[in-house]
Motif scaffolding. Structure first.
Motif, PDB file in Angstrom:
ATOM      1  N   ILE A 251       0.897  -1.362   0.023  1.00  0.00           N
ATOM      2  CA  ILE A 251       0.077  -0.025   0.026  1.00  0.00           C
ATOM      3  C   ILE A 251       0.947   1.287  -0.083  1.00  0.00           C
ATOM      4  O   ILE A 251       0.566   2.445  -0.656  1.00  0.00           O
ATOM      5  CB  ILE A 251      -0.974  -0.032   1.161  1.00  0.00           C
ATOM      6  N   LEU A 252       1.781   1.536   0.814  1.00  0.00           N
ATOM      7  CA  LEU A 252       2.844   2.272   0.980  1.00  0.00           C
ATOM      8  C   LEU A 252       3.875   2.349  -0.217  1.00  0.00           C
ATOM      9  O   LEU A 252       4.283   3.510  -0.707  1.00  0.00           O
ATOM     10  CB  LEU A 252       3.664   2.488   2.391  1.00  0.00           C
ATOM     11  N   LEU A 253       4.467   1.118  -0.626  1.00  0.00           N
ATOM     12  CA  LEU A 253       5.253   1.303  -1.470  1.00  0.00           C
ATOM     13  C   LEU A 253       4.921   1.758  -2.939  1.00  0.00           C
ATOM     14  O   LEU A 253       5.699   2.130  -4.014  1.00  0.00           O
ATOM     15  CB  LEU A 253       5.899  -0.071  -1.685  1.00  0.00           C
ATOM     16  N   ALA A 254       3.550   1.408  -3.049  1.00  0.00           N
ATOM     17  CA  ALA A 254       3.116   2.089  -4.309  1.00  0.00           C
ATOM     18  C   ALA A 254       3.174   3.615  -4.703  1.00  0.00           C
ATOM     19  O   ALA A 254       3.150   4.313  -5.646  1.00  0.00           O
ATOM     20  CB  ALA A 254       1.535   1.854  -4.437  1.00  0.00           C
ATOM     21  N   ARG A 255       3.736   4.157  -3.554  1.00  0.00           N
ATOM     22  CA  ARG A 255       3.843   5.747  -3.565  1.00  0.00           C
ATOM     23  C   ARG A 255       5.429   5.986  -3.943  1.00  0.00           C
ATOM     24  O   ARG A 255       5.666   6.988  -4.241  1.00  0.00           O
ATOM     25  CB  ARG A 255       3.710   6.458  -2.350  1.00  0.00           C
ATOM     26  N   ALA A 256       6.062   4.921  -4.155  1.00  0.00           N
ATOM     27  CA  ALA A 256       7.493   5.189  -4.215  1.00  0.00           C
ATOM     28  C   ALA A 256       7.907   5.309  -5.717  1.00  0.00           C
ATOM     29  O   ALA A 256       7.314   4.565  -6.631  1.00  0.00           O
ATOM     30  CB  ALA A 256       8.365   3.701  -3.781  1.00  0.00           C
ATOM     31  N   ALA A 257       8.912   6.211  -5.926  1.00  0.00           N
ATOM     32  CA  ALA A 257       9.331   6.238  -7.386  1.00  0.00           C
ATOM     33  C   ALA A 257      10.358   5.110  -7.704  1.00  0.00           C
ATOM     34  O   ALA A 257      11.703   5.438  -7.916  1.00  0.00           O
ATOM     35  CB  ALA A 257       9.733   7.764  -7.391  1.00  0.00           C
ATOM     36  N   ILE A 258      10.030   3.897  -7.938  1.00  0.00           N
ATOM     37  CA  ILE A 258      10.818   2.946  -8.099  1.00  0.00           C
ATOM     38  C   ILE A 258      10.106   1.984  -9.220  1.00  0.00           C
ATOM     39  O   ILE A 258       9.092   1.751  -9.717  1.00  0.00           O
ATOM     40  CB  ILE A 258      10.701   1.864  -6.907  1.00  0.00           C
ATOM     41  N   THR A 259      10.984   1.724 -10.340  1.00  0.00           N
ATOM     42  CA  THR A 259      10.805   0.774 -11.269  1.00  0.00           C
ATOM     43  C   THR A 259      11.588  -0.478 -11.130  1.00  0.00           C
ATOM     44  O   THR A 259      12.555  -0.421 -10.532  1.00  0.00           O
ATOM     45  CB  THR A 259      10.902   1.381 -12.543  1.00  0.00           C
ATOM     46  N   SER A 260      11.120  -1.515 -11.769  1.00  0.00           N
ATOM     47  CA  SER A 260      11.858  -2.766 -11.835  1.00  0.00           C
ATOM     48  C   SER A 260      13.082  -2.777 -12.693  1.00  0.00           C
ATOM     49  O   SER A 260      13.819  -3.688 -12.855  1.00  0.00           O
ATOM     50  CB  SER A 260      10.951  -3.761 -12.296  1.00  0.00           C
ATOM     51  N   GLN A 261      13.203  -1.720 -13.667  1.00  0.00           N
ATOM     52  CA  GLN A 261      14.220  -1.707 -14.717  1.00  0.00           C
ATOM     53  C   GLN A 261      15.602  -1.887 -13.886  1.00  0.00           C
ATOM     54  O   GLN A 261      15.930  -0.990 -13.178  1.00  0.00           O
ATOM     55  CB  GLN A 261      14.257  -0.609 -15.440  1.00  0.00           C
ATOM     56  N   GLY A 262      16.287  -3.016 -14.187  1.00  0.00           N
ATOM     57  CA  GLY A 262      17.763  -2.923 -13.440  1.00  0.00           C
ATOM     58  C   GLY A 262      17.769  -3.487 -12.270  1.00  0.00           C
ATOM     59  O   GLY A 262      18.963  -3.845 -11.733  1.00  0.00           O
ATOM     60  N   LEU A 263      16.646  -3.452 -11.772  1.00  0.00           N
ATOM     61  CA  LEU A 263      16.527  -4.144 -10.162  1.00  0.00           C
ATOM     62  C   LEU A 263      16.295  -5.527  -9.823  1.00  0.00           C
ATOM     63  O   LEU A 263      16.351  -6.081  -8.977  1.00  0.00           O
ATOM     64  CB  LEU A 263      15.752  -3.545  -9.284  1.00  0.00           C
ATOM     65  N   GLY A 264      15.753  -6.214 -11.166  1.00  0.00           N
ATOM     66  CA  GLY A 264      15.331  -7.746 -10.893  1.00  0.00           C
ATOM     67  C   GLY A 264      14.052  -7.867 -10.254  1.00  0.00           C
ATOM     68  O   GLY A 264      13.905  -8.820  -9.599  1.00  0.00           O
ATOM     69  N   LEU A 265      13.087  -6.617  -9.876  1.00  0.00           N
ATOM     70  CA  LEU A 265      12.235  -6.800  -9.086  1.00  0.00           C
ATOM     71  C   LEU A 265      10.838  -6.618 -10.033  1.00  0.00           C
ATOM     72  O   LEU A 265      10.797  -6.111 -11.172  1.00  0.00           O
ATOM     73  CB  LEU A 265      12.023  -5.571  -8.098  1.00  0.00           C
ATOM     74  N   PRO A 266       9.696  -7.199  -9.529  1.00  0.00           N
ATOM     75  CA  PRO A 266       8.375  -7.165 -10.521  1.00  0.00           C
ATOM     76  C   PRO A 266       7.977  -5.906 -10.243  1.00  0.00           C
ATOM     77  O   PRO A 266       8.186  -4.996  -9.315  1.00  0.00           O
ATOM     78  CB  PRO A 266       7.501  -8.167  -9.668  1.00  0.00           C
ATOM     79  N   GLU A 267       7.119  -5.205 -11.297  1.00  0.00           N
ATOM     80  CA  GLU A 267       6.378  -3.940 -11.241  1.00  0.00           C
ATOM     81  C   GLU A 267       5.660  -3.942  -9.926  1.00  0.00           C
ATOM     82  O   GLU A 267       5.040  -4.987  -9.489  1.00  0.00           O
ATOM     83  CB  GLU A 267       5.399  -3.752 -12.491  1.00  0.00           C
ATOM     84  N   ILE A 268       5.670  -2.653  -9.106  1.00  0.00           N
ATOM     85  CA  ILE A 268       5.096  -2.317  -8.129  1.00  0.00           C
ATOM     86  C   ILE A 268       3.571  -1.535  -8.460  1.00  0.00           C
ATOM     87  O   ILE A 268       3.467  -0.801  -9.293  1.00  0.00           O
ATOM     88  CB  ILE A 268       5.782  -1.264  -7.534  1.00  0.00           C
ATOM     89  N   PRO A 269       2.625  -2.330  -7.880  1.00  0.00           N
ATOM     90  CA  PRO A 269       1.170  -1.533  -8.379  1.00  0.00           C
ATOM     91  C   PRO A 269       0.993  -0.344  -7.906  1.00  0.00           C
ATOM     92  O   PRO A 269       1.715  -0.098  -6.684  1.00  0.00           O
ATOM     93  CB  PRO A 269       0.229  -2.793  -7.482  1.00  0.00           C
ATOM     94  N   GLU A 270       0.468   0.530  -8.593  1.00  0.00           N
ATOM     95  CA  GLU A 270       0.222   1.989  -8.309  1.00  0.00           C
ATOM     96  C   GLU A 270      -0.913   2.125  -7.300  1.00  0.00           C
ATOM     97  O   GLU A 270      -0.818   2.916  -6.208  1.00  0.00           O
ATOM     98  CB  GLU A 270       0.409   2.679  -9.470  1.00  0.00           C
ATOM     99  N   THR A 271      -2.130   1.992  -8.002  1.00  0.00           N
ATOM    100  CA  THR A 271      -3.282   2.567  -7.072  1.00  0.00           C
ATOM    101  C   THR A 271      -3.685   1.444  -6.090  1.00  0.00           C
ATOM    102  O   THR A 271      -3.082   0.504  -5.992  1.00  0.00           O
ATOM    103  CB  THR A 271      -4.402   2.465  -7.963  1.00  0.00           C
ATOM    104  N   ILE A 272      -4.510   1.920  -5.290  1.00  0.00           N
ATOM    105  CA  ILE A 272      -4.801   1.114  -4.087  1.00  0.00           C
ATOM    106  C   ILE A 272      -5.681   0.148  -4.485  1.00  0.00           C
ATOM    107  O   ILE A 272      -5.516  -1.291  -3.933  1.00  0.00           O
ATOM    108  CB  ILE A 272      -5.821   1.933  -3.047  1.00  0.00           C
TER     109      ILE A 272
END
Length: 307
Positions: A251-272
């Motif tokens: 719920i809170l990480l969706a506000r972060a300016a993070i993308t998965s590019q280069g991090l090997g992480l899945p996309e973070i959902p944005e809206t609640i």
């Protein structure tokens, strides 16, 4: 005529507000919030002095994410402290007979106690949340917008649900046993199992399967982290703490300016809505962790012959 369930809930809330137990747990939460605000204020000063102006999360979201593990530690204890003697305590004090002599049925009594616990837990966590907003605004200049307010409310609701899950677990023991100390010991044992033992087992299992983590500079490190997270998530699936952290942090990480590019992480959902949809299994599991033990305690108490 006063509704018996509402009357019992009002009495439970009144007793809780006058108890040291509730205020002690609330003060622990407030102290944790104050400590995190102080820590982040120091970090902000250091970043300002070194001209490092990289901001991923707003201060309030950063505080709540940093405190998720602490909330997963304190909120369950708040629920346990209210539930372990909810029924057995009345038996020990000899007040159970007095309560049931009145026009109050067993189902009304246990429902009233659960409603009172829900109000008490909501009051404690809500008050702590308001204090957190005040501290973060005064010390960190945190600003509130409709989105973060809504996310904060959902975060607190998830915390209430986590606390009520442990309340219902302790209520099973309280309804089953006549001695509160036995109920308390078993409740703490379950809390320790979910909070420490199972996560430790998950970590040790990861080490036995994947071996120790490779050096962070190596290309295998990211793959090890992802596989480790997957294995630990499967094992921790049987704990309510895991599901709380998963949804609350999302719920809170969706506000972060993070993308998965280069991090090997899945996309973070944005809206609640996306977060809830993405984590629907964890939301359902949190509800079941509350509902199933509560139904068990309900059945035990309503069908019991002794007072």
């Amino acid at each position: 005529m006063t509704n018996p369930v509402a009357a019992i809930a009002e009495k439970e809330f009144g007793d809780a507000v006058r108890s040291k137990r509730l205020w002690g747990m609330t003060l622990i939460l407030v102290a944790l919030f104050a400590l995190m605000v102080f820590s982040l204020s120091i970090q902000a000063t250091i970043q300002s002095d070194t001209s490092q102006q990289i901001t991923i999360l707003d201060p309030l979201s950063k505080i709540l994410i940093s405190l998720s593990s602490s909330m997963g530690f304190v909120a369950p204890l708040l629920g346990l402290s209210l539930g372990y003697d909810a029924i057995s305590g009345e038996r020990e004090k000899g007040t159970m007979k007095l309560l049931l002599v009145r026009p109050v049925f067993r189902d009304q009594l246990i429902n009233g106690k659960a409603l009172g616990a829900l109000i008490t837990i909501s009051f404690s966590l809500g008050l702590s949340g308001l204090i957190l907003i005040g501290l973060s605004s005064a010390s960190l200049g945190a600003t509130l917008d409709p989105d973060i307010i809504l996310r904060l409310i959902i975060y607190l609701l998830l915390s209430v649900l986590l606390s009520m899950s442990y309340y219902s677990i302790s209520l099973v023991f309280s309804a089953k046993f006549e001695i509160s100390s036995r109920s308390l010991l078993l409740s703490i044992a379950v809390w320790a199992l979910f909070t420490f033992v199972i996560p430790l087992i998950a970590f040790l299992f990861v080490l036995s399967v994947l071996g120790p983590p490779p050096p962070p500079q190596s290309g295998e490190f990211k793959e090890w982290i992802m596989k480790s997270s997957e294995i630990q998530s499967i094992i921790n699936f049987i704990t309510p703490n895991h599901h709380f952290s998963k949804v609350a942090d999302s719920i809170l990480l969706a506000r972060a300016a993070i993308t998965s590019q280069g991090l090997g992480l899945p996309e973070i959902p944005e809206t609640i809505a996306e977060v809830i949809t993405y984590n629907w299994a964890s939301v359902i599991m949190l509800i079941l962790f509350f509902a199933v033990p509560y139904l068990i305690s309900y059945a035990i108490f309503v069908s019991a012959e002794s007072l």
